[in-house]
Design an enzyme around this catalytic site. Structure first.
Site, PDB file in Angstrom:
ATOM      1  N   CYS A 205       1.174  -1.036  -0.210  1.00 26.52           N
ATOM      2  CA  CYS A 205      -0.181   0.082  -0.095  1.00 26.52           C
ATOM      3  C   CYS A 205       0.648   1.162   0.247  1.00 26.52           C
ATOM      4  O   CYS A 205       1.777   1.044   0.494  1.00 26.52           O
ATOM      5  CB  CYS A 205      -0.998  -0.347   1.538  1.00 26.52           C
ATOM      6  N   CYS A 208       2.686   2.958   3.723  1.00 22.03           N
ATOM      7  CA  CYS A 208       3.376   1.876   4.230  1.00 22.03           C
ATOM      8  C   CYS A 208       4.387   1.533   3.393  1.00 22.03           C
ATOM      9  O   CYS A 208       4.875   0.287   3.370  1.00 22.03           O
ATOM     10  CB  CYS A 208       2.110   0.407   4.578  1.00 22.03           C
ATOM     11  N   CYS A 231       1.399  -8.730   6.768  1.00 22.34           N
ATOM     12  CA  CYS A 231       0.502  -8.188   6.320  1.00 22.34           C
ATOM     13  C   CYS A 231      -0.615  -7.649   7.228  1.00 22.34           C
ATOM     14  O   CYS A 231      -1.588  -7.129   7.446  1.00 22.34           O
ATOM     15  CB  CYS A 231       0.082  -8.147   5.255  1.00 22.34           C
TER      16      CYS A 231
END
Ligand code: SF4
Length: 246
Positions: A205, A208, A231
């Protein structure tokens, strides 16, 4: 109840051993072909359409292009990843790519401002990744992952067949080196994720993921500065909470 769960675990372990034996001696493409034969209709793949994803997706396109491919759109991805997904699907002729999304109700309840990744990244991954994935995996017995030992960390001992979230998980590229991955891209003229050339050897993402310096751990840019490396949260079939893997 506990005894039933224990039996389920034993059956899963027996299934993992049987699948491992059935795949013995096969190369990655052979593994995918055999698994598609054994688990026809019960096999899927999970892909992030990230930095190295084209290799396993290309092999799937050449062995069973109608294999369901699950893609998690967390609504926090780079635009480049979404464009790359579309381009790669078209190039490879994959016919059943399923985009998963977080439940709107979970986002409204737990992340109304979209900043949960700063306040509680494990919970953010839980509602944006783990829960949609567990829901989408329900019809399948086995899922294919492109993870590799060379990613290090919790992946350093990655086996070819493992158990996760009550399913068998198949890692056909578990022992592939970065050099072998590169050679495969070159041999098949596969397109690269555009962020790789901008210093992102591992792509998740947007909030991040950071670029890394040449020679650094490829996953050093994931949740940089935090002790989080994977994750999210997963549950074993007996309810034990464990750190999971992408
Ligand atoms: S990687 Fe970051 S933004 Fe994406 S789901 Fe996890 S915490 Fe949220």
């Amino acid at each position: 109840m506990a005894a039933l769960k224990s039996e389920y675990r034993l059956a899963l372990e027996a299934g993992a051993q049987a699948l491992d034996a059935a795949l013995s001696g096969l190369d990655a493409k052979g593994v995918l072909t055999r698994a598609a034969d054994i688990y026809s209709g019960e096999l899927c793949a999970v892909s992030s359409f990230g930095a190295e994803s084209a290799v396993i997706l290309h092999m799937i396109s050449e062995t069973a292009p109608d294999t369901p491919v699950l893609f998690l759109d967390t609504h926090k991805l780079f635009e480049e990843t979404l464009a790359y997904r579309d381009a790669l699907v078209a190039r490879l002729g994959l016919t059943d790519v399923r985009t998963l999304a977080p439940e709107p109700g979970h986002l409204e309840a737990d992340d109304p401002e979209g900043d949960l990744h700063r306040r509680n990244p494990d919970m953010c991954c839980h509602i944006r990744k783990t829960l949609p994935l567990i829901r989408a995996l329900a019809p399948f017995k086995v899922w294919i992952s492109g993870r590799k030992r060379h990613h290090g960390g919790t992946r350093a001992e990655l086996p070819k067949v493992e158990i996760q979230d009550g399913k068998l998980k198949l890692n056909p590229l578990f022992d592939w080196s970065p050099e072998r991955i590169e050679a495969y891209y070159d041999k098949h003229d596969l397109p690269r994720h555009p962020l790789v050339a901008r210093g992102y050897p591992s792509i998740g993402c947007l909030p991040c993921t950071a670029p890394v310096d040449a020679g650094d751990d490829p996953r050093a840019g994931r949740w940089a500065g935090q002790d989080k490396t994977e994750c999210g949260i997963h549950f074993t079939e007996d309810g034990t909470l464990v750190r999971g893997a992408e």
